[in-house]
Write a protein that holds these residues in place. Structure first.
Motif, PDB file in Angstrom:
ATOM      1  N   GLY A   8       0.845  -1.180   0.000  1.00  0.00           N
ATOM      2  CA  GLY A   8       0.000   0.000   0.000  1.00  0.00           C
ATOM      3  C   GLY A   8       0.879   1.226   0.000  1.00  0.00           C
ATOM      4  O   GLY A   8       2.074   1.158  -0.302  1.00  0.00           O
ATOM      5  N   SER A   9       0.291   2.347   0.343  1.00  0.00           N
ATOM      6  CA  SER A   9       1.094   3.569   0.448  1.00  0.00           C
ATOM      7  C   SER A   9       0.494   4.494   1.491  1.00  0.00           C
ATOM      8  O   SER A   9      -0.699   4.459   1.771  1.00  0.00           O
ATOM      9  CB  SER A   9       1.197   4.278  -0.904  1.00  0.00           C
ATOM     10  N   LEU A  10       1.371   5.291   2.067  1.00  0.00           N
ATOM     11  CA  LEU A  10       0.992   6.295   3.055  1.00  0.00           C
ATOM     12  C   LEU A  10       1.353   7.660   2.497  1.00  0.00           C
ATOM     13  O   LEU A  10       2.366   7.805   1.810  1.00  0.00           O
ATOM     14  CB  LEU A  10       1.747   6.078   4.373  1.00  0.00           C
ATOM     15  N   VAL A  11       0.542   8.655   2.778  1.00  0.00           N
ATOM     16  CA  VAL A  11       0.874  10.024   2.411  1.00  0.00           C
ATOM     17  C   VAL A  11       1.357  10.717   3.681  1.00  0.00           C
ATOM     18  O   VAL A  11       0.623  10.830   4.660  1.00  0.00           O
ATOM     19  CB  VAL A  11      -0.331  10.763   1.798  1.00  0.00           C
ATOM     20  N   LEU A  12       2.634  11.144   3.637  1.00  0.00           N
ATOM     21  CA  LEU A  12       3.295  11.749   4.787  1.00  0.00           C
ATOM     22  C   LEU A  12       3.780  13.148   4.415  1.00  0.00           C
ATOM     23  O   LEU A  12       3.996  13.432   3.234  1.00  0.00           O
ATOM     24  CB  LEU A  12       4.489  10.888   5.217  1.00  0.00           C
ATOM     25  N   PRO A  13       3.993  14.025   5.394  1.00  0.00           N
ATOM     26  CA  PRO A  13       4.505  15.361   5.064  1.00  0.00           C
ATOM     27  C   PRO A  13       6.012  15.334   4.829  1.00  0.00           C
ATOM     28  O   PRO A  13       6.746  14.639   5.525  1.00  0.00           O
ATOM     29  CB  PRO A  13       4.158  16.176   6.309  1.00  0.00           C
ATOM     30  N   CYS A  14       6.451  16.098   3.836  1.00  0.00           N
ATOM     31  CA  CYS A  14       7.878  16.246   3.577  1.00  0.00           C
ATOM     32  C   CYS A  14       8.507  16.948   4.778  1.00  0.00           C
ATOM     33  O   CYS A  14       7.960  17.923   5.298  1.00  0.00           O
ATOM     34  CB  CYS A  14       8.102  17.047   2.302  1.00  0.00           C
ATOM     35  N   SER A  15       9.639  16.478   5.241  1.00  0.00           N
ATOM     36  CA  SER A  15      10.294  17.059   6.410  1.00  0.00           C
ATOM     37  C   SER A  15      10.844  18.449   6.127  1.00  0.00           C
ATOM     38  O   SER A  15      11.035  19.233   7.040  1.00  0.00           O
ATOM     39  CB  SER A  15      11.435  16.152   6.871  1.00  0.00           C
ATOM     40  N   THR A  50       9.565  20.647   3.339  1.00  0.00           N
ATOM     41  CA  THR A  50       8.605  21.606   2.789  1.00  0.00           C
ATOM     42  C   THR A  50       7.172  21.383   3.236  1.00  0.00           C
ATOM     43  O   THR A  50       6.307  22.183   2.909  1.00  0.00           O
ATOM     44  CB  THR A  50       8.638  21.548   1.259  1.00  0.00           C
ATOM     45  N   LEU A  51       6.890  20.292   3.928  1.00  0.00           N
ATOM     46  CA  LEU A  51       5.555  19.930   4.412  1.00  0.00           C
ATOM     47  C   LEU A  51       4.553  19.611   3.304  1.00  0.00           C
ATOM     48  O   LEU A  51       3.360  19.528   3.565  1.00  0.00           O
ATOM     49  CB  LEU A  51       4.979  21.012   5.332  1.00  0.00           C
ATOM     50  N   VAL A  52       5.000  19.418   2.062  1.00  0.00           N
ATOM     51  CA  VAL A  52       4.093  18.991   1.004  1.00  0.00           C
ATOM     52  C   VAL A  52       3.855  17.484   1.153  1.00  0.00           C
ATOM     53  O   VAL A  52       4.623  16.774   1.806  1.00  0.00           O
ATOM     54  CB  VAL A  52       4.636  19.316  -0.407  1.00  0.00           C
ATOM     55  N   ASP A  53       2.779  16.979   0.552  1.00  0.00           N
ATOM     56  CA  ASP A  53       2.441  15.564   0.640  1.00  0.00           C
ATOM     57  C   ASP A  53       3.444  14.719  -0.147  1.00  0.00           C
ATOM     58  O   ASP A  53       3.788  15.044  -1.282  1.00  0.00           O
ATOM     59  CB  ASP A  53       1.042  15.311   0.087  1.00  0.00           C
ATOM     60  N   VAL A  54       3.896  13.640   0.471  1.00  0.00           N
ATOM     61  CA  VAL A  54       4.816  12.691  -0.157  1.00  0.00           C
ATOM     62  C   VAL A  54       4.175  11.314  -0.092  1.00  0.00           C
ATOM     63  O   VAL A  54       3.761  10.868   0.976  1.00  0.00           O
ATOM     64  CB  VAL A  54       6.186  12.668   0.561  1.00  0.00           C
ATOM     65  N   ASP A  55       4.085  10.656  -1.233  1.00  0.00           N
ATOM     66  CA  ASP A  55       3.541   9.309  -1.299  1.00  0.00           C
ATOM     67  C   ASP A  55       4.655   8.333  -0.926  1.00  0.00           C
ATOM     68  O   ASP A  55       5.660   8.237  -1.629  1.00  0.00           O
ATOM     69  CB  ASP A  55       3.008   9.025  -2.706  1.00  0.00           C
ATOM     70  N   TYR A  56       4.484   7.621   0.179  1.00  0.00           N
ATOM     71  CA  TYR A  56       5.509   6.701   0.679  1.00  0.00           C
ATOM     72  C   TYR A  56       5.005   5.263   0.508  1.00  0.00           C
ATOM     73  O   TYR A  56       4.076   4.838   1.195  1.00  0.00           O
ATOM     74  CB  TYR A  56       5.799   6.997   2.155  1.00  0.00           C
ATOM     75  N   PRO A  57       5.592   4.490  -0.417  1.00  0.00           N
ATOM     76  CA  PRO A  57       5.108   3.122  -0.650  1.00  0.00           C
ATOM     77  C   PRO A  57       5.501   2.169   0.473  1.00  0.00           C
ATOM     78  O   PRO A  57       6.563   2.289   1.072  1.00  0.00           O
ATOM     79  CB  PRO A  57       5.775   2.723  -1.964  1.00  0.00           C
ATOM     80  N   VAL A 113       6.566   3.735   9.193  1.00  0.00           N
ATOM     81  CA  VAL A 113       6.618   5.190   8.999  1.00  0.00           C
ATOM     82  C   VAL A 113       8.038   5.665   9.328  1.00  0.00           C
ATOM     83  O   VAL A 113       8.514   5.470  10.439  1.00  0.00           O
ATOM     84  CB  VAL A 113       5.581   5.908   9.884  1.00  0.00           C
ATOM     85  N   PRO A 114       8.725   6.296   8.369  1.00  0.00           N
ATOM     86  CA  PRO A 114      10.096   6.749   8.629  1.00  0.00           C
ATOM     87  C   PRO A 114      10.122   8.011   9.488  1.00  0.00           C
ATOM     88  O   PRO A 114       9.121   8.720   9.617  1.00  0.00           O
ATOM     89  CB  PRO A 114      10.639   7.025   7.228  1.00  0.00           C
ATOM     90  N   MET A 115      11.281   8.302  10.065  1.00  0.00           N
ATOM     91  CA  MET A 115      11.436   9.515  10.869  1.00  0.00           C
ATOM     92  C   MET A 115      11.350  10.758   9.997  1.00  0.00           C
ATOM     93  O   MET A 115      10.774  11.755  10.398  1.00  0.00           O
ATOM     94  CB  MET A 115      12.786   9.502  11.589  1.00  0.00           C
ATOM     95  N   GLN A 116      11.948  10.702   8.799  1.00  0.00           N
ATOM     96  CA  GLN A 116      11.932  11.835   7.882  1.00  0.00           C
ATOM     97  C   GLN A 116      11.632  11.342   6.482  1.00  0.00           C
ATOM     98  O   GLN A 116      12.116  10.289   6.071  1.00  0.00           O
ATOM     99  CB  GLN A 116      13.287  12.546   7.858  1.00  0.00           C
ATOM    100  N   VAL A 117      10.848  12.135   5.751  1.00  0.00           N
ATOM    101  CA  VAL A 117      10.541  11.850   4.353  1.00  0.00           C
ATOM    102  C   VAL A 117      10.824  13.128   3.585  1.00  0.00           C
ATOM    103  O   VAL A 117      10.455  14.217   4.028  1.00  0.00           O
ATOM    104  CB  VAL A 117       9.060  11.461   4.170  1.00  0.00           C
ATOM    105  N   PHE A 118      11.475  13.001   2.434  1.00  0.00           N
ATOM    106  CA  PHE A 118      11.765  14.162   1.613  1.00  0.00           C
ATOM    107  C   PHE A 118      11.125  13.985   0.249  1.00  0.00           C
ATOM    108  O   PHE A 118      11.202  12.908  -0.342  1.00  0.00           O
ATOM    109  CB  PHE A 118      13.277  14.366   1.449  1.00  0.00           C
TER     110      PHE A 118
END
Length: 170
Positions: free
Chosen positions: A61-68, A70-77, A122-127
């Motif tokens: 699946g995928s999760l939508v998380l905030p970019c560390s 810019t806070l924009v949505d990031v699709d995290y598989p 869920v990772p600590m940081q997503v870019f």
């Protein structure tokens, strides 16, 4: 993703194939950084014997998380392989290094375990890949965001340009 023990015992000799898509929106309440959860596709098989039930699962699946940044949505598989074992008779099975779950009542429910697995992914940081996307400002009063390539180019400060001519005479 719930089965009673009597339902599972019917599949004792042949095993139970699993191919389901479930909605896991409740994990957003546990972790507020998760903005959206896609439908989670679970495939695998179940091995059933008299003392335990073992689920071999693939969770996609995928999760939508905030970019560390810019806070924009990031699709995290998410793509996780896991094996979960439920003990039917606790006293007859030794748990050496394998993590096992106890059956509560007469029902095995995989949904809380899948929620826990997703939360652990869920990772600590997503870019985000594209930093030019809208989000945090890229420049302001007397400042701007620069790329690493810009730092590597040697620029001569106009106030020091006269010093460069000093060494040309020799």
């Amino acid at each position: 993703m719930k089965w009673t023990l009597s339902q599972l015992q019917k599949f004792r000799s042949k095993g139970l194939p699993i191919d389901e898509t479930i909605n896991m929106d409740e994990i957003k309440e546990t972790d507020p950084s998760i903005r959206r959860v896609s439908p989670i596709h679970i495939t695998g098989r179940t091995d059933i014997d008299s003392t335990k039930v073992t689920f071999h699962l693939n969770i996609k699946g995928s999760l939508v998380l905030p970019c560390s940044r810019t806070l924009v949505d990031v699709d995290y598989p998410i793509n996780v392989e896991t094996t979960e074992t439920f003990l039917l008779k606790v006293s007859e099975y030794e748990t050496d290094e394998e993590e096992v779950h106890q059956v509560k009542g007469d029902v095995i429910d995989l949904k809380p375990i899948i929620a826990e697995i997703l939360l652990l992914e869920v990772p600590m940081q997503v870019f985000c890949e594209d930093t030019k996307e809208e989000g945090a400002p890229q420049s302001g009063n007397d400042w701007e965001v620069i790329q690493e390539q810009d730092l590597q180019e040697k620029k001569v400060d106009p106030r020091l340009a006269g010093l460069a001519k000093f060494f040309e005479n020799e």
